[in-house]
Design a protein around this motif. Structure first.
Motif, PDB file in Angstrom:
ATOM      1  N   ASN A  42       0.797  -1.052  -0.103  1.00 48.64           N
ATOM      2  CA  ASN A  42       0.012   0.165  -0.154  1.00 48.64           C
ATOM      3  C   ASN A  42       0.790   1.172   0.047  1.00 48.64           C
ATOM      4  N   GLU A  43       1.785   1.516   0.711  1.00 47.48           N
ATOM      5  CA  GLU A  43       2.718   2.528   0.786  1.00 47.48           C
ATOM      6  C   GLU A  43       3.563   2.552  -0.211  1.00 47.48           C
ATOM      7  N   ASP A  44       3.910   1.598  -1.114  1.00 42.20           N
ATOM      8  CA  ASP A  44       4.367   1.797  -2.343  1.00 42.20           C
ATOM      9  C   ASP A  44       3.845   2.584  -3.539  1.00 42.20           C
ATOM     10  N   LYS A  45       4.275   3.767  -3.777  1.00 40.58           N
ATOM     11  CA  LYS A  45       3.662   4.644  -4.731  1.00 40.58           C
ATOM     12  C   LYS A  45       4.082   4.318  -6.190  1.00 40.58           C
ATOM     13  N   LEU A  46       3.266   4.839  -7.043  1.00 42.80           N
ATOM     14  CA  LEU A  46       3.924   4.810  -8.532  1.00 42.80           C
ATOM     15  C   LEU A  46       4.039   6.208  -8.828  1.00 42.80           C
ATOM     16  N   CYS A  47       5.310   6.415  -9.521  1.00 44.28           N
ATOM     17  CA  CYS A  47       5.659   7.728 -10.116  1.00 44.28           C
ATOM     18  C   CYS A  47       4.753   7.537 -11.493  1.00 44.28           C
ATOM     19  N   PRO A  48       3.933   8.423 -11.679  1.00 43.07           N
ATOM     20  CA  PRO A  48       3.058   8.576 -13.046  1.00 43.07           C
ATOM     21  C   PRO A  48       3.937   9.380 -14.009  1.00 43.07           C
ATOM     22  N   SER A  49       5.106   9.547 -13.986  1.00 40.94           N
ATOM     23  CA  SER A  49       6.028  10.509 -14.846  1.00 40.94           C
ATOM     24  C   SER A  49       7.313   9.660 -15.001  1.00 40.94           C
ATOM     25  N   TYR A  50       7.219   8.310 -15.132  1.00 45.38           N
ATOM     26  CA  TYR A  50       8.275   7.601 -15.190  1.00 45.38           C
ATOM     27  C   TYR A  50       8.902   7.332 -16.641  1.00 45.38           C
ATOM     28  N   TYR A  51      10.129   6.926 -16.809  1.00 45.34           N
ATOM     29  CA  TYR A  51      10.656   6.899 -17.967  1.00 45.34           C
ATOM     30  C   TYR A  51      10.534   5.382 -18.765  1.00 45.34           C
ATOM     31  N   ALA A  52      10.761   5.293 -20.002  1.00 48.05           N
ATOM     32  CA  ALA A  52      10.710   3.956 -20.711  1.00 48.05           C
ATOM     33  C   ALA A  52      11.740   3.131 -20.362  1.00 48.05           C
ATOM     34  N   LYS A  53      11.729   2.159 -19.407  1.00 44.03           N
ATOM     35  CA  LYS A  53      12.462   1.202 -19.392  1.00 44.03           C
ATOM     36  C   LYS A  53      11.811  -0.261 -19.046  1.00 44.03           C
ATOM     37  N   PRO A  54      12.702  -1.285 -18.966  1.00 47.99           N
ATOM     38  CA  PRO A  54      12.030  -2.502 -19.109  1.00 47.99           C
ATOM     39  C   PRO A  54      11.411  -2.629 -17.563  1.00 47.99           C
ATOM     40  N   GLY A  55      10.244  -3.197 -17.526  1.00 49.59           N
ATOM     41  CA  GLY A  55       9.643  -3.349 -16.621  1.00 49.59           C
ATOM     42  C   GLY A  55       8.542  -2.213 -15.805  1.00 49.59           C
ATOM     43  N   ALA A  56       8.738  -0.962 -16.680  1.00 49.38           N
ATOM     44  CA  ALA A  56       7.704   0.197 -16.330  1.00 49.38           C
ATOM     45  C   ALA A  56       6.542  -0.392 -16.884  1.00 49.38           C
ATOM     46  N   GLU A  57       5.426   0.491 -16.446  1.00 50.00           N
ATOM     47  CA  GLU A  57       4.153   0.124 -16.869  1.00 50.00           C
ATOM     48  C   GLU A  57       3.674   0.957 -17.762  1.00 50.00           C
ATOM     49  N   LEU A  58       3.166   0.840 -18.886  1.00 50.91           N
ATOM     50  CA  LEU A  58       2.690   1.888 -19.906  1.00 50.91           C
ATOM     51  C   LEU A  58       1.197   1.882 -19.392  1.00 50.91           C
ATOM     52  N   TYR A  59       0.693   2.949 -19.306  1.00 50.51           N
ATOM     53  CA  TYR A  59      -0.478   3.176 -18.851  1.00 50.51           C
ATOM     54  C   TYR A  59      -1.314   4.451 -19.720  1.00 50.51           C
ATOM     55  N   GLY A  60      -0.666   5.071 -20.446  1.00 50.07           N
ATOM     56  CA  GLY A  60      -1.263   6.268 -21.396  1.00 50.07           C
ATOM     57  C   GLY A  60      -0.386   6.192 -22.776  1.00 50.07           C
ATOM     58  N   VAL A  61      -1.309   6.743 -23.685  1.00 45.20           N
ATOM     59  CA  VAL A  61      -0.658   6.975 -24.955  1.00 45.20           C
ATOM     60  C   VAL A  61      -1.335   8.499 -25.480  1.00 45.20           C
ATOM     61  N   VAL A  62      -0.411   9.243 -25.842  1.00 50.42           N
ATOM     62  CA  VAL A  62      -0.539  10.616 -26.415  1.00 50.42           C
ATOM     63  C   VAL A  62      -1.190  10.462 -27.589  1.00 50.42           C
ATOM     64  N   ASN A  63      -2.652  11.312 -27.749  1.00 52.26           N
ATOM     65  CA  ASN A  63      -3.422  11.014 -28.878  1.00 52.26           C
ATOM     66  C   ASN A  63      -3.035  12.191 -29.729  1.00 52.26           C
TER      67      ASN A  63
ATOM     68  N   LYS B 171       7.431  11.169 -24.718  1.00 55.94           N
ATOM     69  CA  LYS B 171       6.487  12.212 -25.598  1.00 55.94           C
ATOM     70  C   LYS B 171       5.454  11.661 -26.135  1.00 55.94           C
ATOM     71  N   ARG B 172       5.478  10.243 -26.153  1.00 56.29           N
ATOM     72  CA  ARG B 172       4.232   9.587 -27.055  1.00 56.29           C
ATOM     73  C   ARG B 172       3.618   8.837 -26.181  1.00 56.29           C
ATOM     74  N   PHE B 173       3.993   8.501 -24.959  1.00 60.43           N
ATOM     75  CA  PHE B 173       3.479   7.406 -24.038  1.00 60.43           C
ATOM     76  C   PHE B 173       3.627   8.072 -22.629  1.00 60.43           C
ATOM     77  N   ARG B 174       2.715   7.356 -21.758  1.00 62.04           N
ATOM     78  CA  ARG B 174       3.197   7.710 -20.341  1.00 62.04           C
ATOM     79  C   ARG B 174       3.131   6.356 -19.548  1.00 62.04           C
ATOM     80  N   PHE B 175       4.416   6.396 -18.803  1.00 64.58           N
ATOM     81  CA  PHE B 175       4.904   5.382 -17.962  1.00 64.58           C
ATOM     82  C   PHE B 175       4.790   5.440 -16.484  1.00 64.58           C
ATOM     83  N   ALA B 176       4.404   4.254 -15.683  1.00 66.52           N
ATOM     84  CA  ALA B 176       4.546   4.322 -14.381  1.00 66.52           C
ATOM     85  C   ALA B 176       5.597   3.422 -13.883  1.00 66.52           C
ATOM     86  N   GLY B 177       6.135   3.847 -12.804  1.00 70.18           N
ATOM     87  CA  GLY B 177       7.125   2.921 -12.134  1.00 70.18           C
ATOM     88  C   GLY B 177       7.293   3.433 -10.527  1.00 70.18           C
ATOM     89  N   SER B 178       8.077   2.413  -9.964  1.00 67.53           N
ATOM     90  CA  SER B 178       8.305   2.787  -8.431  1.00 67.53           C
ATOM     91  C   SER B 178       8.442   4.123  -7.965  1.00 67.53           C
TER      92      SER B 178
END
Ligand code: SF4
Length: 137
Positions: free
Chosen positions: A4-25, A55-62
Motif C-alpha cells: 500500500n505504501e509503495d506509490k507509483l510515479c506517473p511520470s516514469y521513463y521507458a525502461k523494461p519493467g515500467a508500466e505503460l498506462y497512457g498514449v498521447v493522442n 513524449k508519446r506514451f505515459r509510463f509508471a514505475g516505483s
C-alpha cells in the motif's frame, strides 16, 4: 501487487519493467489504457527509434522518493506535481477520467482530483509553455 505504501510515479521513463498506462493522442492529450502493460526490452528498443517515448506514451514505475531529484524532503512528497498544478493550472473536475494506476499513483495520493485535472494535459500544455518561454508562439 505492490504494498500500500509503495506509490507509483506517473511520470516514469521507458525502461523494461515500467508500466505503460497512457498514449498521447493526436490532440496531445492522454488516452488512458483500460489496464497497464508492463513494457520489456523489445518495446523500449522499438520506442526509442522514434521521438522520445516519454513524449508519446505515459509510463509508471516505483516512486524513488528521496532518491529522485523531484522529491520535496520538507513536504515528504513529490515536488513535481505541485509545479505541474501551478503551470498547467486546470480546475478540478467533478468527474475523474478513468486511470488504471489511480489507486497507487503518487500524484493522486498527494493532490487527488486536482492532480488528475492536470494529468491529461501535461505533455501538451507544458510543451506550449516551453515554446512560449522561448518566444516561439
Ligand atoms: S494524476 Fe490521476 S490521472 Fe494522472 S496518473 Fe495519477 S491517478 Fe492517473
Amino acid at each position: 501487487m505492490k504494498k500500500n505504501e509503495d506509490k507509483l510515479c506517473p511520470s516514469y521513463y521507458a525502461k523494461p519493467g515500467a508500466e505503460l498506462y497512457g498514449v498521447v493522442n493526436k490532440s496531445g492529450f492522454i488516452d488512458y489504457l483500460q489496464s497497464t502493460i508492463e513494457i520489456d526490452e523489445t518495446f523500449v528498443e522499438e520506442a526509442n527509434k522514434g521521438r522520445d517515448p516519454e513524449k508519446r506514451f505515459r509510463f509508471a514505475g516505483s516512486c524513488a522518493k528521496s532518491g529522485c531529484a523531484q522529491w520535496n524532503t520538507g513536504k515528504k512528497g513529490c515536488g513535481l506535481i505541485d509545479k505541474v498544478i501551478d503551470i498547467v493550472d486546470n480546475e478540478e473536475k467533478t468527474t475523474l477520467q478513468h486511470c488504471p494506476i489511480r489507486s497507487q499513483c503518487r500524484w493522486y495520493a498527494q493532490r487527488q482530483g486536482l492532480a488528475c485535472a492536470q494529468c491529461s494535459d501535461i505533455i501538451r500544455k507544458l510543451e506550449m509553455k516551453a515554446l512560449e518561454g522561448e518566444g516561439i508562439v
